[in-house]
Scaffold this active site. Structure first.
Site, PDB file in Angstrom:
ATOM      1  N   ASN A  17      -5.092  12.537   0.836  1.00 25.70           N
ATOM      2  CA  ASN A  17      -4.195  11.647   1.593  1.00 25.70           C
ATOM      3  C   ASN A  17      -5.053  10.892   2.602  1.00 25.70           C
ATOM      4  OD1 ASN A  17      -1.455  10.710   2.102  1.00 25.70           O
ATOM      5  ND2 ASN A  17      -1.622  11.729   4.073  1.00 25.70           N
ATOM      6  N   LYS A  18      -4.418  10.050   3.378  1.00 23.73           N
ATOM      7  CA  LYS A  18      -5.102   9.181   4.326  1.00 23.73           C
ATOM      8  C   LYS A  18      -6.124   9.922   5.169  1.00 23.73           C
ATOM      9  CE  LYS A  18      -4.977   5.725   4.517  1.00 23.73           C
ATOM     10  NZ  LYS A  18      -6.026   4.917   3.841  1.00 23.73           N
ATOM     11  N   ARG A  31       0.869  -1.182   0.000  1.00 26.31           N
ATOM     12  CA  ARG A  31       0.000   0.000   0.000  1.00 26.31           C
ATOM     13  C   ARG A  31       0.902   1.228   0.000  1.00 26.31           C
ATOM     14  NH1 ARG A  31       2.416   2.066   3.749  1.00 26.31           N
ATOM     15  NH2 ARG A  31       0.846   3.671   3.762  1.00 26.31           N
ATOM     16  N   GLY A  32       0.246   2.400  -0.150  1.00 34.26           N
ATOM     17  CA  GLY A  32       1.014   3.635  -0.323  1.00 34.26           C
ATOM     18  C   GLY A  32       1.073   3.933  -1.819  1.00 34.26           C
ATOM     19  N   ALA A  33       0.762   5.194  -2.175  1.00 35.90           N
ATOM     20  CA  ALA A  33       0.546   5.523  -3.584  1.00 35.90           C
ATOM     21  C   ALA A  33       1.716   5.143  -4.501  1.00 35.90           C
ATOM     22  CB  ALA A  33       0.203   7.002  -3.713  1.00 35.90           C
ATOM     23  N   ARG A  36      -7.428  -0.087  -6.687  1.00 35.80           N
ATOM     24  CA  ARG A  36      -7.638   1.005  -5.726  1.00 35.80           C
ATOM     25  C   ARG A  36      -7.753   2.306  -6.518  1.00 35.80           C
ATOM     26  NH1 ARG A  36      -4.146   1.188  -0.463  1.00 35.80           N
ATOM     27  NH2 ARG A  36      -6.055   2.207   0.253  1.00 35.80           N
ATOM     28  N   ASP A  55      -1.858  10.944  -2.020  1.00 34.47           N
ATOM     29  CA  ASP A  55      -2.303   9.944  -3.001  1.00 34.47           C
ATOM     30  C   ASP A  55      -2.652  10.575  -4.339  1.00 34.47           C
ATOM     31  OD1 ASP A  55      -2.695   8.469  -0.334  1.00 34.47           O
ATOM     32  OD2 ASP A  55      -2.907   6.930  -1.892  1.00 34.47           O
TER      33      ASP A  55
HETATM   34  O1  MRU Z   1      -4.465   3.307   2.264  1.00 30.92           O
HETATM   35  P1  MRU Z   1      -2.987   3.500   2.134  1.00 30.92           P
HETATM   36  O2  MRU Z   1      -2.214   2.954   3.281  1.00 30.92           O
HETATM   37  O3  MRU Z   1      -2.476   3.030   0.795  1.00 30.92           O
HETATM   38  O4  MRU Z   1      -2.804   5.076   2.174  1.00 30.92           O
HETATM   39  C1  MRU Z   1      -1.512   5.593   2.094  1.00 30.92           C
HETATM   40  C2  MRU Z   1      -1.456   7.056   2.256  1.00 30.92           C
HETATM   41  O5  MRU Z   1      -2.433   7.743   2.411  1.00 30.92           O
HETATM   42  C3  MRU Z   1      -0.084   7.665   2.111  1.00 30.92           C
HETATM   43  O6  MRU Z   1       0.058   8.770   2.946  1.00 30.92           O
HETATM   44  C4  MRU Z   1       0.111   8.091   0.650  1.00 30.92           C
HETATM   45  O7  MRU Z   1      -0.168   7.024  -0.199  1.00 30.92           O
HETATM   46  C5  MRU Z   1       1.462   8.587   0.396  1.00 30.92           C
HETATM   47  S1  MRU Z   1       2.653   7.307   0.436  1.00 30.92           S
HETATM   48  C6  MRU Z   1       4.172   7.931   0.072  1.00 30.92           C
END
Ligand code: MRU
Length: 369
Positions: A265-266, A62-64, A108, A255
């Site tokens: 973002n999250k 996970r993470g963009a 996603r 994201d």
């Molecule tokens: O749902 P996730 O864990 O994929 O969400 C991740 C985030 O919101 C991060 O802050 C974002 O992707 C940036 S990662 C460098």
């Protein structure tokens, strides 16, 4: 996998990479299992694009930026399989890749890096007029280049962002925008790492990040690996610490960043931005240009992923709400550009008006859309 690699051109001390999130090899994509961390460090080997898609969906990865890099690896696997199945059928090869691209894009919706990576891979398979096996080799090389390019971007984000802090600062971060959320080093945590290496004396307040606990499970683990001092707080404590003057700056990842600087973002990031603004604390977004979506004028158009209610009614798998309780679960929120002091990219620290600074940075062609 905890290890060091060189990074070419980036100063020693800023350049060491200790956590390897994704590896793209011939015939397999290897992922650190983020569902098992922090208690177990294990790796998952994907050998088909469908396995890759399933691991993005269930958040093993996970993470963009990490999602984008992993999807590129999935397309490399799809290409190898299609070349083996139809070695003399370029049209069938490209049709198989379009099918894989559709499946990966459906995993996603919020992180635009996924669409960017698929687009980059599609440029290769549409331009390739050789036999499928040769095109598959080019696609593997492109996926590996996307991976190493992401690490380079993170290292540069860290270099640029570290100048925003000084020795003794406490930085608050939300979610995990670290090595685990990228191909390595991280965006927001890349800034923290680089500031720590450059100035020393940096400490971090880590929001636990309900409901999925990316902060408590992943950011805390990464900072521990790095030896960077941190304290974990529940999300509801952020206002208390910011109000007391205990936070010198906030750094988060992204994201998707719209053309005007509005940033998804999250979930919970927006709340932190409002608190930071109220108390005059700078709120920084750190992200590679592949996270910028110039096709969207504002954050209103960013698709927000809805995840399972059970992730809210439970705490890390343990049910806490009464049977039958319903919940909402938007996985992301949008922070208005007006709350953001700067966007730290590999091209430099961008300031308002973001419509101009983002457009200028994107003129290089590196942006997500
Ligand atoms: O749902 P996730 O864990 O994929 O969400 C991740 C985030 O919101 C991060 O802050 C974002 O992707 C940036 S990662 C460098």
């Amino acid at each position: 996998m905890v290890e060091s690699i060189g990074s070419g051109g980036v100063p020693e001390g800023v350049s060491r990479l200790r956590v390897r999130t994704v590896e793209i090899l011939p015939g397999e994509v290897v992922l650190i299992d983020q569902l098992a961390l922090p208690h177990e460090e294990r790796y998952v080997r994907c050998r088909t694009w469908q396995e890759v898609a399933a691991r993005i969906t269930d958040m093993t990865v996970r993470g963009a930026p990490a999602i984008g890099v992993t999807a590129a690896g999935g397309l490399a696997l799809a290409a190898a399989a299609a070349a083996a199945a139809s070695p003399a059928d370029p049209d069938g090869f490209r049709a198989a890749l379009e099918q894989a691209a559709g499946g990966l894009l459906a995993t996603r919706p919020t992180a635009v890096n996924l669409r960017w990576a698929v687009h980059e891979m599609r440029l290769v398979w549409t331009a390739c007029d050789g036999p499928p096996a040769a095109c598959a080799a080019r696609l593997l090389a492109r996926a590996q280049a996307i991976l190493s390019g992401d690490i380079e971007s993170c290292l540069r984000i860290g270099e640029h962002g570290s100048a925003l802090f000084k020795a003794g600062d406490t930085i608050l971060t939300h979610c995990n925008a670290g090595a685990l959320a990228t191909a390595g080093y991280g965006t927001a945590l890349g800034v923290v790492r680089a500031a720590f290496a450059r100035h020393g004396g940096i400490s971090v307040l880590v929001d636990e990040t309900r409901p999925w606990l990316q902060g408590a499970r992943l950011t805390a683990w990464e900072l521990g690996v790095e030896g960077i001092p941190y304290r974990l707080i529940s999300d509801s404590m952020a206002g208390h610490f910011i109000q007391r003057g205990a936070v010198d700056g906030v750094v988060v990842g992204a994201d998707r960043i719209a053309a005007n600087g509005d940033t998804a973002n999250k979930i919970g990031t927006y709340t932190v931005s409002v608190l930071a603004k109220e108390h005059g604390v700078p709120f920084y977004v750190a992200a590679p240009l592949s996270t910028v979506d110039l096709t969207l004028g504002s954050g209103a158009g960013i698709p927000i992923e809805e995840r399972a209610e059970a992730e809210v009614t439970s705490f890390h798998g343990h049910r806490v709400a009464p049977d039958g309780a319903r919940a909402y679960h938007p996985a992301f929120d949008v922070t208005p550009a007006a709350n953001i002091a700067a966007i730290v990219t590999e091209a430099g620290v961008l300031r308002a008006p973001f419509a101009q600074s983002l457009a200028t940075a994107c003129a290089t062609g590196e942006c997500g859309s």
